[in-house]
Design an enzyme around this catalytic site. Structure first.
Site, mmCIF file in Angstrom:
data_model
loop_
_atom_site.group_PDB
_atom_site.id
_atom_site.type_symbol
_atom_site.label_atom_id
_atom_site.label_comp_id
_atom_site.label_asym_id
_atom_site.label_seq_id
_atom_site.Cartn_x
_atom_site.Cartn_y
_atom_site.Cartn_z
ATOM 1 N N PRO A 136 0.694 -1.187 0.364
ATOM 2 C CA PRO A 136 0.317 -0.179 -0.402
ATOM 3 C C PRO A 136 0.598 1.301 0.072
ATOM 4 O O PRO A 136 1.968 1.701 0.412
ATOM 5 C CB PRO A 136 -0.961 0.206 0.749
ATOM 6 C CG PRO A 136 -0.088 -0.822 1.690
ATOM 7 C CD PRO A 136 0.907 -1.524 1.281
ATOM 8 N N ASN A 189 7.572 7.887 4.076
ATOM 9 C CA ASN A 189 7.766 6.648 5.162
ATOM 10 C C ASN A 189 9.573 7.171 5.231
ATOM 11 O O ASN A 189 10.470 6.921 3.820
ATOM 12 C CB ASN A 189 7.771 5.411 4.347
ATOM 13 C CG ASN A 189 7.831 4.261 5.853
ATOM 14 O OD1 ASN A 189 8.732 3.658 5.866
ATOM 15 N ND2 ASN A 189 7.462 3.916 6.666
ATOM 16 N N THR A 194 -1.064 10.601 4.598
ATOM 17 C CA THR A 194 -1.616 9.824 4.461
ATOM 18 C C THR A 194 -2.181 9.968 6.307
ATOM 19 O O THR A 194 -1.605 8.820 6.957
ATOM 20 C CB THR A 194 -2.968 9.178 3.537
ATOM 21 O OG1 THR A 194 -1.882 7.845 3.779
ATOM 22 C CG2 THR A 194 -1.881 9.849 2.184
ATOM 23 N N ILE A 198 -5.386 -0.624 4.388
ATOM 24 C CA ILE A 198 -7.050 0.310 4.957
ATOM 25 C C ILE A 198 -7.259 1.010 4.175
ATOM 26 O O ILE A 198 -6.477 1.478 3.534
ATOM 27 C CB ILE A 198 -5.661 0.825 6.085
ATOM 28 C CG1 ILE A 198 -4.693 -0.130 7.515
ATOM 29 C CG2 ILE A 198 -6.363 1.716 7.157
ATOM 30 C CD1 ILE A 198 -3.724 0.487 7.947
ATOM 31 N N ARG A 250 17.991 18.734 5.317
ATOM 32 C CA ARG A 250 17.963 17.589 5.268
ATOM 33 C C ARG A 250 17.940 16.973 3.127
ATOM 34 O O ARG A 250 19.753 17.068 3.561
ATOM 35 C CB ARG A 250 17.275 16.911 4.941
ATOM 36 C CG ARG A 250 17.533 15.565 5.830
ATOM 37 C CD ARG A 250 16.960 14.061 4.955
ATOM 38 N NE ARG A 250 15.943 14.489 3.764
ATOM 39 C CZ ARG A 250 14.648 13.334 3.872
ATOM 40 N NH1 ARG A 250 14.422 12.342 4.555
ATOM 41 N NH2 ARG A 250 13.521 13.634 2.921
ATOM 42 N N TYR A 293 13.594 12.982 20.675
ATOM 43 C CA TYR A 293 14.298 13.235 19.346
ATOM 44 C C TYR A 293 15.169 13.986 18.837
ATOM 45 O O TYR A 293 15.549 14.776 19.009
ATOM 46 C CB TYR A 293 12.643 13.959 18.662
ATOM 47 C CG TYR A 293 12.590 13.981 16.864
ATOM 48 C CD1 TYR A 293 13.629 14.392 15.902
ATOM 49 C CD2 TYR A 293 11.334 13.405 16.725
ATOM 50 C CE1 TYR A 293 13.675 14.085 14.920
ATOM 51 C CE2 TYR A 293 11.235 13.630 15.041
ATOM 52 C CZ TYR A 293 11.861 13.420 14.291
ATOM 53 O OH TYR A 293 11.973 13.362 13.229
#
Length: 579
Positions: free
Chosen positions: A134, A140, A209, A273, A412, A473
């Site tokens: 998906p 990602n 999303t 999903i 970056r 982080y």
């Protein structure tokens, strides 16, 4: 052609948008000082025509089936679309794209219009023994989109970008039913027309999303009020082979082990999903981000703990360490006029108070609600900040945070084009361990820089408060001056940071997911028994390994999805992802 917009194939965001150092005079000197790199030279983005894209592998019969389901306009197998749908936006992804190291590319991309078409695509692919991955916004960064390099079956990327509607809102219950392919801005625009907000704003908001948030257990900047995506999602639907998993939007349930929790963070391994019921809230009357300064990071951490324990209710609680504070100043536009005078006066005042400005830490705290409610919470926070040696800077600095919060990935890419590698590692740990984790992780990064014989930089911020702890982080950067060792040096630092999380009572990832990037540490994170449970679930639910195989848990030794070596990771973890 399809009506679905994607990020550029070689970096973050859409074509024509990137980081511009113009008007930021402190940026280049800061980078030069910290990692020894001259960023004044122009960047050289890769050229698509230089890529040698392997030909697609797809049986004619399956291709005809997919064409019959989605139509010719919504089945694409050209090289550009296949590359866009193969890689996420992690550092390893972008390094490899720049090197033309493509390995296994998806074979075909389909854009279903609704759940019925998703079901037909899934059934056709499973019955043809193809692989389904998906695809949402493609943001990602943990290697969750790329096929296994050894995969010989047809790989189909299922892009949900056409499924981007808010289908209904239950005004009385504060719930909305939203299709999984909706990007963050699409969700907020549709909800906002009726006076609602979901309140979920991850750094990737503009290019991620709802389905992607669920599949990776995302966390947004305003999680202190709205919760993580695991708190927000109340029901969902996911397509599996010849069936649909349907979970109603219940406020709570005691129906055995939570199937909803199984889908959260599953990264496409348990099905695709298609939609979810989520909590929504009325758009607040007032929303303000206030800036604060602390004399050092320890003071900021103590203040955040006290705010969390107090009667104050905030939406954002964030403190940057000294390095990240200096980085923030370096990326600001040059100050002029009254603002320059005011800030100069403030820094002079802090010096007279004995502050070491090199250790000063910038904090942002968010407030939402009615005006009286916001003022009351701000008063509580102000007293806590003062008690910990801090000062209130005001909403002007807070507005800078709001305007820049989605820009970091562009920096970056700017650095990568000019010879520096930068990446992030985020984790969570109990309050009692935060300072120790911060100290040991920054030390582990610096030791790795020294071992690599490179001048590196590490910075950190605190965010996402919970009853028992919070998220840290970390961001690190190092120069890319030795092309032969670029990846080796980067990987040395990345692994040192991740292993330090394991050695110091933290998690492998707070909100980016596992993918193939973090899988080598999963045994240490959730125990060997935990990974066994994962394996039984994933293999039992998908015995044919058709749903995004190789993610979360690898088949065989860790790291195989990215290629692996037999050399042990720090701490004795076998295997390591390699570029």
């Amino acid at each position: 052609m399809t009506g679905v917009k994607h990020q550029k194939w070689w970096g973050w965001g859409v074509e024509g948008i990137g980081f511009d150092p113009e008007g930021k005079p402190a940026f280049a000197p800061f980078v030069k000082k910290q990692i020894g790199l001259d960023v004044s030279k122009p960047g050289i983005p890769p050229k698509f025509e230089d890529l040698d894209v392997p030909a697609p592998i797809i049986d004619g019969g399956l291709r005809e089936q997919l064409l019959g389901i989605v139509g010719e306009r919504f089945l694409l197998d050209d090289d550009l679309d296949r590359i866009v749908h193969t890689f996420g936006k992690g550092v390893r992804d972008l390094i490899r794209i720049r090197r033309g190291d493509l390995r296994r590319v998806v074979d075909v991309v389909v854009y279903p219009a609704d759940e019925t078409q998703v079901q037909a695509v899934v059934d056709a692919c499973v019955e043809a023994d193809a692989v389904l991955i998906p695809f949402g916004g493609g943001s990602n960064i943990v290697g969750a989109l790329e096929p296994m390099p050894t995969e010989r079956r047809t790989v189909v990327s299922v892009d949900l970008g056409r499924m981007a509607k808010v289908l209904e809102i239950d005004d009385e219950s504060g719930l909305a039913r939203i299709q999984a392919g909706a990007l963050g801005p699409q969700i907020e625009e549709q909800l906002g027309r009726r006076g609602w907000t979901m309140g979920h704003f991850p750094d990737s908001f503009t290019h991620s999303t709802l389905g992607g948030w669920i599949a990776t257990r995302s966390t947004g900047m305003q999680s202190d009020k709205y919760g993580d995506i695991a708190d927000i999602v109340k029901g969902l639907r996911a397509v599996r082979h010849r069936e649909v998993l349907a979970l109603r939007p219940l406020p709570s349930t005691s129906s055995g082990p939570s199937v909803r929790e199984m889908i959260l963070g599953s990264e496409g391994r348990l099905g695709i999903i298609t939609e979810a019921w989520v909590n929504v809230h009325r758009v607040p009357e007032v929303r303000e981000i206030v800036g604060y300064f602390f004399p050092d990071f320890s003071s900021g951490l103590r203040a955040m703990k006290e705010i969390n324990d107090s009667d104050a209710h905030v939406t954002v609680s964030r403190v940057s360490d000294a390095n990240e504070t200096q980085f923030s100043f370096a990326t600001q536009r040059a100050q002029r006029g009254v603002k320059k005078i005011v800030m100069g006066s403030m820094f002079g005042y802090l010096k007279r108070r004995g502050w070491d400005l090199d250790q000063m830490c910038l904090s942002y705290i968010g407030f939402e609600g009615g005006r009286r409610y916001v003022k009351r919470n701000q008063a509580i926070v102000k007293e806590i900040v003062k008690a910990n040696g801090g000062i209130v800077v005001g909403t002007g600095v807070g507005s800078v945070y709001d305007s820049k919060k989605f820009q970091t990935p562009y920096i970056r890419d700017f650095l990568l084009d000019r010879g520096a590698t930068a990446d992030v590692s985020e984790t969570a740990t109990p309050w009692a361990n935060l300072q120790n984790l911060y100290d040991t992780t920054t030390e582990a990064a610096r030791a790795a820089f020294e071992k690599a014989r490179t001048q590196g930089f590490v910075m950190c911020h605190f965010a996402h408060s919970y009853h028992s702890g919070a998220c840290l982080y970390f961001t690190f950067a190092l120069p890319d001056t030795d092309a032969a060792n670029t990846y080796a040096n980067y990987d040395l630092v990345k692994r040192a940071i991740q292993q330090n999380f394991m050695d110091n009572a933290a998690t492998v990832s707070h909100h980016h997911g596992v993918g193939s990037e973090h899988a080598p540490w999963l045994d240490q994170d959730i125990s060997v028994a935990g990974t066994k449970l994962h394996r039984v679930l994933l293999e039992g639910a998908d015995p044919g390994r058709n749903f995004n195989p190789g993610k979360i848990l690898h088949d065989g030794k860790p790291g195989v999805a990215m290629h692996s070596s037999d050399a042990p990771l720090p701490g004795g973890v076998p295997g390591t992802p390699e570029v």
